[in-house]
Design a protein around this motif. Structure first.
Motif, PDB file in Angstrom:
ATOM      1  N   SER A   1       0.814  -1.221   0.000  1.00 24.41           N
ATOM      2  CA  SER A   1       0.000   0.000   0.000  1.00 24.41           C
ATOM      3  C   SER A   1       0.848   1.272   0.000  1.00 24.41           C
ATOM      4  O   SER A   1       0.526   2.243  -0.688  1.00 24.41           O
ATOM      5  CB  SER A   1      -0.943  -0.002   1.209  1.00 24.41           C
ATOM      6  N   VAL A   2       1.936   1.258   0.760  1.00 18.53           N
ATOM      7  CA  VAL A   2       2.805   2.432   0.806  1.00 18.53           C
ATOM      8  C   VAL A   2       3.482   2.660  -0.535  1.00 18.53           C
ATOM      9  O   VAL A   2       3.603   3.794  -1.005  1.00 18.53           O
ATOM     10  CB  VAL A   2       3.855   2.282   1.929  1.00 18.53           C
ATOM     11  N   LEU A   3       3.920   1.579  -1.166  1.00 22.53           N
ATOM     12  CA  LEU A   3       4.571   1.691  -2.473  1.00 22.53           C
ATOM     13  C   LEU A   3       3.572   2.138  -3.537  1.00 22.53           C
ATOM     14  O   LEU A   3       3.919   2.931  -4.425  1.00 22.53           O
ATOM     15  CB  LEU A   3       5.186   0.353  -2.866  1.00 22.53           C
ATOM     16  N   MET A   4       2.342   1.645  -3.471  1.00 18.59           N
ATOM     17  CA  MET A   4       1.326   2.051  -4.452  1.00 18.59           C
ATOM     18  C   MET A   4       0.998   3.527  -4.321  1.00 18.59           C
ATOM     19  O   MET A   4       0.707   4.204  -5.319  1.00 18.59           O
ATOM     20  CB  MET A   4       0.038   1.226  -4.266  1.00 18.59           C
ATOM     21  N   ALA A   5       1.033   4.045  -3.100  1.00 15.10           N
ATOM     22  CA  ALA A   5       0.659   5.447  -2.865  1.00 15.10           C
ATOM     23  C   ALA A   5       1.711   6.422  -3.379  1.00 15.10           C
ATOM     24  O   ALA A   5       1.432   7.626  -3.518  1.00 15.10           O
ATOM     25  CB  ALA A   5       0.429   5.674  -1.373  1.00 15.10           C
ATOM     26  N   ASP A   6       2.906   5.942  -3.679  1.00 16.20           N
ATOM     27  CA  ASP A   6       3.968   6.799  -4.233  1.00 16.20           C
ATOM     28  C   ASP A   6       3.629   7.135  -5.684  1.00 16.20           C
ATOM     29  O   ASP A   6       3.422   6.237  -6.499  1.00 16.20           O
ATOM     30  CB  ASP A   6       5.309   6.071  -4.157  1.00 16.20           C
ATOM     31  N   LYS A   7       3.582   8.416  -6.003  1.00 15.99           N
ATOM     32  CA  LYS A   7       3.170   8.855  -7.338  1.00 15.99           C
ATOM     33  C   LYS A   7       4.027   8.276  -8.454  1.00 15.99           C
ATOM     34  O   LYS A   7       3.542   8.007  -9.554  1.00 15.99           O
ATOM     35  CB  LYS A   7       3.182  10.385  -7.414  1.00 15.99           C
ATOM     36  N   LYS A   8       5.295   8.075  -8.181  1.00 15.01           N
ATOM     37  CA  LYS A   8       6.183   7.564  -9.230  1.00 15.01           C
ATOM     38  C   LYS A   8       5.867   6.114  -9.594  1.00 15.01           C
ATOM     39  O   LYS A   8       6.296   5.611 -10.644  1.00 15.01           O
ATOM     40  CB  LYS A   8       7.641   7.687  -8.795  1.00 15.01           C
ATOM     41  N   ASN A   9       5.112   5.416  -8.727  1.00 13.98           N
ATOM     42  CA  ASN A   9       4.751   4.030  -9.003  1.00 13.98           C
ATOM     43  C   ASN A   9       3.358   3.887  -9.602  1.00 13.98           C
ATOM     44  O   ASN A   9       2.928   2.755  -9.877  1.00 13.98           O
ATOM     45  CB  ASN A   9       4.822   3.207  -7.707  1.00 13.98           C
ATOM     46  N   CYS A  10       2.658   4.990  -9.812  1.00 16.48           N
ATOM     47  CA  CYS A  10       1.301   4.938 -10.362  1.00 16.48           C
ATOM     48  C   CYS A  10       1.348   4.652 -11.859  1.00 16.48           C
ATOM     49  O   CYS A  10       2.199   5.171 -12.584  1.00 16.48           O
ATOM     50  CB  CYS A  10       0.565   6.244 -10.100  1.00 16.48           C
ATOM     51  N   LEU A  11       0.413   3.821 -12.314  1.00 18.27           N
ATOM     52  CA  LEU A  11       0.394   3.410 -13.714  1.00 18.27           C
ATOM     53  C   LEU A  11      -0.166   4.478 -14.630  1.00 18.27           C
ATOM     54  O   LEU A  11       0.174   4.545 -15.805  1.00 18.27           O
ATOM     55  CB  LEU A  11      -0.423   2.119 -13.857  1.00 18.27           C
TER      56      LEU A  11
END
Length: 403
Positions: free
Chosen positions: A232-242
């Motif tokens: 969840s923390v990694l998904m919330a990082d904008k650079k990891n958004c698809l």
């Protein structure tokens, strides 16, 4: 024949009088009704009281000493009676009690490895140490235990259902083979000096596949919830958004418990969203569980044949056989598990109705095997902790004195 392998003893333990009988599935589960001495004493007291009243109405003095003695001699400690009843129930169902406690212990103690495995599958790290360092730096120790509640809730049910279905299926398929081809699988396995052959492998594989396909219905929502919490923390990082609009959805999964995460999935993807990636999950569990039990039964048979009389007393036999189960099954289905994890992570960033690109299963491609070593280490640890705890608790419960 006396079993000489540790896992043979464990398998027999799962089929003792508190679970499935040694006669196979035809006998079914022997659910023995517990006795309730407290209710019995209350009933006797009521009968004595009624008798006393009847004598009084007849005009006789009545012998009140019997009624008084019965009430006086009753155990004044209801807590003691309750504890004795609990002990008797625990001894009758010691296999289930030991398995439940051991499942919780093994899941809790090895969960950090599972968390690292999932992160390495879904995001790029330089390696195991790099993943551990970054996770601790950004999320501290709590990051390694995100999502632990979901598997803690589901692990007992999944293990119980899986082993129950497997045992019943194993005997059913064995009977079918015997009727149609004249080969007794279970008799062959129990024979001294026997080795695995086509029929034993086919029977155990089919039974494992049946169990794996059934437990997917229970496990899929909980595993999706666990994965969501882990990344969840990694998904919330904008650079990891698809895509640009996915950040708000991805951020909504952060810092939520199991039930709130499930509610959030339903909110964004509907009730069916809890079964996102079900096809990949079904493929993984069907193939993985089949290979697990093939390896389990074959290793047990080989250890029985070549291990010698002291094999069942050797604690390392549990580690070796359990580790082999995990290594072989994970080596086969790991790309499927990676594809499932990636697809589920991607799906969590989309709303209901939005198309999510499918993830192809690519065998022998390096990026699909990220975290395999961690998974194998975790599998060895889980099996070692589970079976060691299971045997210890089962023996302790059996040794409890009846009062």
């Amino acid at each position: 024949m006396r079993a000489t392998a540790t896992l043979q003893a464990t398998d027999n333990a799962l089929l003792d009088d508190s679970s499935i009988s040694n006669n196979g599935p035809a006998a079914g589960h022997r659910l023995l009704a517990p006795s309730f001495p407290i209710m019995s004493q209350q009933s006797n007291s009521q009968e004595n009281s009624t008798s006393l009243k009847g004598n009084s109405r007849d005009g006789s003095n009545g012998d009140t000493s019997t009624s008084t003695s019965s009430l006086t001699n009753a155990d004044p400690s209801s807590g003691g009676q309750f504890w004795n009843s609990t002990q008797r129930l625990a001894k009758k169902y010691r296999t289930e009690v030991a398995a439940s406690a051991s499942s919780v212990l093994s899941t809790m103690s090895t969960f950090p490895l599972d968390s690292v495995k999932t992160r390495m599958q879904t995001y790029k790290y330089a390696g195991f140490v790099d993943c551990v360092k970054q996770t601790y730096h950004t999320e501290k120790l709590r990051g390694f235990f995100r999502g632990v509640t979901a598997p803690m809730l589901s692990i007992t049910a999944v293990r119980t259902v899986s082993f129950s279905i497997y045992q019943r299926s194993k005997y059913a398929y064995s009977d079918w083979v015997k009727r149609n081809f004249g080969f007794d699988v279970m008799k062959h396995v129990a024979s001294h000096g026997s080795l695995p052959n086509f029929w034993t492998v086919a029977t155990f594989g089919a039974a494992g596949a049946t169990a794996g396909s059934c437990i997917t219905l229970i496990a899929c929502p909980f595993e999706l919830t666990k994965l969501s919490a882990q990344v969840s923390v990694l998904m919330a990082d904008k650079k990891n958004c698809l895509k640009p609009g996915s950040h708000a959805i991805a951020a909504s999964y952060q810092n939520k418990g199991t039930l709130k995460t499930m509610g959030n999935i339903v909110k964004h993807r509907g009730l069916g969203g809890l079964y996102t990636g079900f096809g990949l999950h079904l493929t993984r569990d069907t193939l993985g569980t089949a290979m697990y039990f093939i390896t389990y039964e074959s290793s047990k048979q080989l250890l029985t044949t070549f291990g010698g009389d002291g094999t069942h007393n050797n604690p390392f036999a549990v580690l070796i056989a359990g580790g082999m189960c995990g290594i072989v099954s994970w080596a086969l289905i790991y790309p499927v598990d990676s594809a499932k994890s990636i697809y589920q992570r991607n799906s969590l960033m989309y709303s209901k109705g939005e198309k999510v690109e499918p993830v192809k299963i690519r065998f022998f491609q390096r990026n699909m095997y990220r975290g395999l070593g961690v998974s194998m280490a975790r599998s060895c640890a889980v099996n070692a902790v589970f079976f060691s705890s299971f045997e210890f608790l089962k023996k302790r419960i059996k040794a409890m004195e009846d009062h």
